[in-house]
Scaffold this motif. Sequence first.
Motif, mmCIF file in Angstrom:
data_model
loop_
_atom_site.group_PDB
_atom_site.id
_atom_site.type_symbol
_atom_site.label_atom_id
_atom_site.label_comp_id
_atom_site.label_asym_id
_atom_site.label_seq_id
_atom_site.Cartn_x
_atom_site.Cartn_y
_atom_site.Cartn_z
ATOM 1 N N LEU A 1 -6.330 -13.775 -9.323
ATOM 2 C CA LEU A 1 -7.175 -13.127 -10.319
ATOM 3 C C LEU A 1 -6.521 -13.249 -11.690
ATOM 4 O O LEU A 1 -5.296 -13.135 -11.822
ATOM 5 N N ARG A 2 -7.347 -13.461 -12.703
ATOM 6 C CA ARG A 2 -6.839 -13.635 -14.050
ATOM 7 C C ARG A 2 -6.224 -12.338 -14.570
ATOM 8 O O ARG A 2 -6.833 -11.283 -14.460
ATOM 9 N N GLY A 3 -4.995 -12.445 -15.083
ATOM 10 C CA GLY A 3 -4.311 -11.262 -15.590
ATOM 11 C C GLY A 3 -3.395 -10.621 -14.555
ATOM 12 O O GLY A 3 -2.690 -9.671 -14.853
ATOM 13 N N ILE A 4 -3.434 -11.143 -13.344
ATOM 14 C CA ILE A 4 -2.582 -10.619 -12.276
ATOM 15 C C ILE A 4 -1.655 -11.720 -11.790
ATOM 16 O O ILE A 4 -2.119 -12.810 -11.419
ATOM 17 N N GLY A 5 -0.359 -11.466 -11.837
ATOM 18 C CA GLY A 5 0.619 -12.446 -11.391
ATOM 19 C C GLY A 5 1.257 -12.025 -10.081
ATOM 20 O O GLY A 5 0.794 -11.090 -9.414
ATOM 21 N N ALA A 6 2.334 -12.697 -9.749
ATOM 22 C CA ALA A 6 3.002 -12.455 -8.467
ATOM 23 C C ALA A 6 3.508 -11.023 -8.373
ATOM 24 O O ALA A 6 3.366 -10.359 -7.341
ATOM 25 N N SER A 7 4.087 -10.536 -9.465
ATOM 26 C CA SER A 7 4.686 -9.204 -9.453
ATOM 27 C C SER A 7 3.641 -8.117 -9.191
ATOM 28 O O SER A 7 3.837 -7.229 -8.364
ATOM 29 N N THR A 8 2.513 -8.199 -9.893
ATOM 30 C CA THR A 8 1.455 -7.208 -9.710
ATOM 31 C C THR A 8 0.838 -7.336 -8.322
ATOM 32 O O THR A 8 0.582 -6.326 -7.656
ATOM 33 N N ALA A 9 0.614 -8.561 -7.882
ATOM 34 C CA ALA A 9 0.010 -8.778 -6.563
ATOM 35 C C ALA A 9 0.873 -8.141 -5.476
ATOM 36 O O ALA A 9 0.364 -7.533 -4.534
ATOM 37 N N ARG A 10 2.183 -8.252 -5.653
ATOM 38 C CA ARG A 10 3.097 -7.676 -4.674
ATOM 39 C C ARG A 10 2.930 -6.148 -4.644
ATOM 40 O O ARG A 10 2.910 -5.532 -3.586
ATOM 41 N N LYS A 11 2.800 -5.564 -5.834
ATOM 42 C CA LYS A 11 2.646 -4.103 -5.898
ATOM 43 C C LYS A 11 1.302 -3.654 -5.320
ATOM 44 O O LYS A 11 1.215 -2.623 -4.667
ATOM 45 N N VAL A 12 0.256 -4.421 -5.571
ATOM 46 C CA VAL A 12 -1.059 -4.091 -5.001
ATOM 47 C C VAL A 12 -0.966 -4.116 -3.477
ATOM 48 O O VAL A 12 -1.414 -3.189 -2.788
ATOM 49 N N SER A 13 -0.366 -5.164 -2.981
ATOM 50 C CA SER A 13 -0.213 -5.327 -1.542
ATOM 51 C C SER A 13 0.613 -4.171 -0.955
ATOM 52 O O SER A 13 0.271 -3.609 0.088
ATOM 53 N N GLU A 14 1.663 -3.822 -1.684
ATOM 54 C CA GLU A 14 2.509 -2.701 -1.268
ATOM 55 C C GLU A 14 1.684 -1.421 -1.169
ATOM 56 O O GLU A 14 1.778 -0.670 -0.198
ATOM 57 N N TYR A 15 0.833 -1.208 -2.160
ATOM 58 C CA TYR A 15 0.020 0.003 -2.183
ATOM 59 C C TYR A 15 -0.990 0.022 -1.048
ATOM 60 O O TYR A 15 -1.204 1.044 -0.400
ATOM 61 N N LEU A 16 -1.617 -1.137 -0.795
ATOM 62 C CA LEU A 16 -2.651 -1.199 0.234
ATOM 63 C C LEU A 16 -2.074 -1.018 1.633
ATOM 64 O O LEU A 16 -2.752 -0.524 2.533
ATOM 65 N N THR A 17 -0.805 -1.397 1.821
ATOM 66 C CA THR A 17 -0.219 -1.259 3.159
ATOM 67 C C THR A 17 0.511 0.068 3.342
ATOM 68 O O THR A 17 0.460 0.652 4.410
ATOM 69 N N THR A 18 1.186 0.563 2.273
ATOM 70 C CA THR A 18 1.997 1.775 2.440
ATOM 71 C C THR A 18 1.402 2.995 1.750
ATOM 72 O O THR A 18 1.852 4.109 1.976
ATOM 73 N N GLY A 19 0.410 2.774 0.857
ATOM 74 C CA GLY A 19 -0.152 3.901 0.122
ATOM 75 C C GLY A 19 0.693 4.329 -1.059
ATOM 76 O O GLY A 19 0.403 5.333 -1.710
ATOM 77 N N LYS A 20 1.752 3.580 -1.325
ATOM 78 C CA LYS A 20 2.631 3.928 -2.443
ATOM 79 C C LYS A 20 3.096 2.674 -3.175
ATOM 80 O O LYS A 20 3.077 1.575 -2.623
ATOM 81 N N ILE A 21 3.506 2.864 -4.429
ATOM 82 C CA ILE A 21 4.160 1.791 -5.168
ATOM 83 C C ILE A 21 5.518 2.340 -5.598
ATOM 84 O O ILE A 21 5.578 3.319 -6.351
ATOM 85 N N ALA A 22 6.572 1.734 -5.105
ATOM 86 C CA ALA A 22 7.917 2.268 -5.358
ATOM 87 C C ALA A 22 8.191 2.405 -6.856
ATOM 88 O O ALA A 22 8.731 3.411 -7.319
ATOM 89 N N MET A 23 7.764 1.394 -7.620
ATOM 90 C CA MET A 23 8.003 1.436 -9.053
ATOM 91 C C MET A 23 7.327 2.652 -9.696
ATOM 92 O O MET A 23 7.896 3.318 -10.556
ATOM 93 N N LEU A 24 6.106 2.940 -9.246
ATOM 94 C CA LEU A 24 5.382 4.093 -9.788
ATOM 95 C C LEU A 24 6.087 5.395 -9.408
ATOM 96 O O LEU A 24 6.212 6.313 -10.226
ATOM 97 N N GLU A 25 6.565 5.461 -8.165
ATOM 98 C CA GLU A 25 7.301 6.652 -7.721
ATOM 99 C C GLU A 25 8.529 6.871 -8.610
ATOM 100 O O GLU A 25 8.825 7.989 -9.036
ATOM 101 N N ASP A 26 9.230 5.772 -8.903
ATOM 102 C CA ASP A 26 10.420 5.864 -9.751
ATOM 103 C C ASP A 26 10.049 6.365 -11.148
ATOM 104 O O ASP A 26 10.725 7.217 -11.717
ATOM 105 N N LEU A 27 8.963 5.809 -11.674
ATOM 106 C CA LEU A 27 8.532 6.207 -13.022
ATOM 107 C C LEU A 27 8.181 7.688 -13.075
ATOM 108 O O LEU A 27 8.530 8.398 -14.008
#
Length: 575
Positions: free
Chosen positions: A57-83
Motif C-alpha cells: 500500500l502506498r505510504g506504508i513500508g516494511a516497518s509499518t507493515a510489521r507493526k500492523v501485522s504485530e497488532y493484528l496477531t497480538t492486539g498490541k504494538i510494542a512501540m506504541l506501548e513504549d510510547l
Amino acid sequence: MAWTNEDVARQFAEIVTLLKLSGADQFRVRAYERAAGAIGAAPTDLATLDEAGIAALRGIGASTARKVSEYLTTGKIAMLEDLRGAVPAGLVELIRVPGLGPKTARLLYDSLGINSVEALREAIETERLRGLPGLGVKTEANLRDAIARVGAKDTGRVPMADAVAVAEELCRRLRELPVVEDVTYAGSLRRMRETIGDIDILAASTAPAHVHDALRSSELVTDVLAAGDKKTSVIVRRGIQADLRVVAPEAYGAALIYFTGSKDHNVRIRERAVRSGLTLNEYGLFDKETERRLECRTEAEVYEQLGLPFIPPPMREDTGEVQAAVAGNLPAVVHLEDIRGDLHGHSDWSGDGKATLEEMVAAAAGLGYEYWAVTDHAEGLPMNGLSRQQMLQRRTAIEMLQERYDIRILEGAELNIGPEGDVDYDPQFLATLDFCVASIHTLMTRAGAVQTRRIITAMENPAVHAIGHLTGRKIGGRPPYDVDLDAILDAAKRTGTALEVNASPHRLDISSDMVRRAVEAGVTLTISCDGHSVGDLRSMRYGVGTAQRGWATSQDVLNCRPLDGLFDFVAAKRT
DNA sequence: GCCGTTTTCGGCCCGACTGTTTTCAGTCG
C-alpha cells in the motif's frame, strides 16, 4: 470488515500524537501520519492481507507493515506501548486546547509539571505561566480563552447540512461587495464531507482589506480569532469557525485548489509540481528557476499544467486519485447533469409528506427530470403509511396528473422491512407498482447481524428494487447499524437489487466509503433525495457529491439511465 | 519512516498569523 482498518488507523493516529509529544523528527512523524491515513483509506480489509500485501500500500513500508501485522496477531504494538509509558498521559489532553501544540505542552509539563487542562487553568489563575520563555501576557490570555471554548464544547465537527446554510449566507453577503469579483466556499464543504470542521471562504478581489473588514464587522460574527492582510478567522453563529482568504483574481484557480484541499491532496500535487521544476502555492504555479508565473487562472488550467485532468473536489482526498489521474485511469464520476430522475420521494398522501403530489411532480419536472418516483410510506408504518385502498386512490390521482405533465410519474412505495425481512402488501399488488424502495423503520436497535439478515431477506423479494438508507444513521444524531457490508453487497449483486445513496444531507446513507466498496463490487446504486418537501429535491447535489467521493460513475447509477433502462432493471428483478 | 522516468541515500509542500522576538518559533491549515 472496514472496522479492522479503522481500529488499526486509530493505533497509528495515537503513535503520531505521542511521537509529536516526544519531539520526534518531523519527517518521521509525517511518515506515520501518512501511514495512518493510508490504513484508514485502504480499500481492502487489512486482516485479509499478508505483510507484503500491506507493505505494498502506498505510504506504508516494511516497518509499518510489521507493526500492523504485530497488532493484528497480538492486539498490541510494542512501540506504541513504549510510547504510552514514556509520554505523560496528560499531555495528550493538553494539545487538544486550540493554539497549544506539542512544544508548548512539553514546556508546561517539564517546567511546571502541568499535566491536565485543569492544572493549566490553575497555573494561569495563579500567574505561574509568567516568566516561562516564549510565553507572555497575551499567550496567557489566549490560553484562558481557548480553555473556555473547549469547555463550551463547540470544538467538534458539525454536520454538513448545518454548515452549508451558514457558508452560503456568508458568501451571499461578500458577493454584494462591489470590490469582490468572485467568491465561493471551499474546504471540506466543497469536497462534500459529511461533517465540517470549519467553513473556508475564498474571494477574488483587488481590494482585499475591504473584504476582510466586511467579514470582521459582520453581525454574524461573534468572535475574531485572526486578522491579517491575507487571512481572517472568525467564529460565526452556532460556534462554527470561518476562514476567509482573499487573493488577486489571476490567482483564483491556484487559491481555490489550495483552499479546497484536502491538505494531503495538495501535498501530493505539490510534490508533483516540484518534480517538474515548478512550485505550487495559493498564488499560482511558478517556475522554480525563473520564478516566472505560469498562466493559469482556473483550477482546470493548474491541473493541466501539472499534466493532470481536472479532479472533481469530492475526490481530492489523497486516496489514490492523483496516481489514477497520472496513469490516465481517473474514473469519469457521475455529475448532477447525468441524473435523469429521482427514485425516492414522498407526497402528502403519506402522513409525513409536506407537499401535495402535484407540487412534488411539478418541482421534479422543473429540475428537468425524465421521471420521478412517488414512494409514499406503505401500510405497515403506523401513522404515516398508505393502505392498499389509499394506494389505489393515489393511482387514480397519478393517472390524472400524468395527463398534464411530460415527466413520467412512477407509482411506487417505500416498503417497511419487517422483523424477519418481510414487506408490506401482497405479491400480486406489489407487482402492479413501478418501483419500490425498502427500508428499515422499526427495531432500529437490533444487532448488526439481525439487520443484515432482515435486509438480505428483503432484497430477495422480487418487488424490492432498492434498499433505502441502508444503515439508518442520522449524521450528528443516530449512529448507523453495524451491517455486514460484504454480505449485503454480495446479496445486492446476486438479487439485482440497487443500494440507495440517500442524498439528504442529514443522512448521506450509504456513506462515500461504502459507495466506493459497492462500486468495486459492481453493485448498482441509486441516488435519491427521499424528499418530503419541494425544497428537499434540491439535495440531489449532496448525494451526487457522496457518489463522487466514492468514485461512482454514471454507469453505476440506476437513475442515470433513461426510462427504458430503468424498466429493464425492474424487469430483471421480477424474473 | 517512506520513496525514486534525474536518486536505494538524501531529501521530504508551502505559507499565514501570532507573540515574543531584534530574526524567529510555534501553531495551524
